[in-house]
Design a protein around this motif. Structure first.
Motif, short mmCIF file in Angstrom:
data_model
loop_
_atom_site.label_atom_id
_atom_site.label_comp_id
_atom_site.label_asym_id
_atom_site.label_seq_id
_atom_site.Cartn_x
_atom_site.Cartn_y
_atom_site.Cartn_z
N VAL A 59 0.86 -1.19 0.00
CA VAL A 59 0.00 0.00 0.00
C VAL A 59 0.90 1.24 0.00
N THR A 60 0.47 2.23 -0.74
CA THR A 60 1.19 3.51 -0.77
C THR A 60 0.46 4.47 0.14
N ILE A 61 1.17 4.95 1.15
CA ILE A 61 0.55 5.82 2.15
C ILE A 61 1.00 7.27 1.92
N GLY A 62 0.03 8.16 1.98
CA GLY A 62 0.33 9.58 1.94
C GLY A 62 0.76 10.06 0.56
N GLY A 63 1.46 11.16 0.53
CA GLY A 63 1.86 12.14 1.49
C GLY A 63 0.87 12.58 2.54
N ALA A 64 -0.32 13.05 2.16
CA ALA A 64 -1.25 13.52 3.17
C ALA A 64 -2.67 13.42 2.60
N THR A 65 -3.62 13.24 3.51
CA THR A 65 -5.03 13.30 3.13
C THR A 65 -5.57 14.61 3.70
N ILE A 66 -6.07 15.45 2.80
CA ILE A 66 -6.42 16.82 3.21
C ILE A 66 -7.89 17.12 2.94
#
Ligand code: 2BA
Length: 109
Positions: free
Chosen positions: A91-98
């Motif tokens: 799984v690829t996480i981020g950079g950020a959820t905004i």
């Protein structure tokens, strides 16, 4: 007035908070847990004027990195059974959820 809700990885949170402070933005840090991986992440609540939203998002984009993680199972929320994969799953996480939301009223008393 807008409220930016930014969910970031713990690894990026200190650098992001330092940068936001340097640039004069106020925020609140919450220790949160991702619903899928059930591991810790950081949520920042950033209340700002509408014309500063892009500046804050630029900072978040510059600081927060995507990272790949392999998981073999999704930990159960509270029990002993969970979902298990026969192969590790990347799984690829981020950079950020905004999220950027309108603020009806802002008052400090
Ligand atoms: P988690 O829910 O722990 O998710 C971590 C990463 O796992 C996600 O990274 C995504 O790559 C993957 N993932 C999430 N749900 C999945 C699913 N049903 N099937 C397969 N893979 C899945 P990001 O998308 O960068 O999300 C990072 C963190 O941001 C999430 O941690 C969660 O805490 C938050 N987040 C993401 N989307 C959200 C949303 N729509 N609402 C609220 N929070 C969200």
């Amino acid at each position: 007035m807008k409220l930016i809700i930014a969910i970031v990885q713990d690894e990026d949170s200190h650098k992001l908070m330092n940068k936001l402070t340097e640039e004069g933005f106020s925020f609140t840090k919450l220790a949160t847990t991702g619903g899928f991986l059930r591991s810790g992440n950081t949520t920042l609540l950033i209340g700002i004027e509408e014309d500063k939203v892009d500046a804050v998002i630029d900072i978040i984009e510059r600081v927060c990195k995507t990272r790949d993680q392999y998981i073999t199972s999704v930990p159960p929320a509270g029990g002993t059974t969970g979902m298990f994969y026969s192969q590790p799953v990347e799984v690829t996480i981020g950079g950020a959820t905004i999220f950027v939301v309108d603020v009806d009223r802002f008052k400090k008393v």
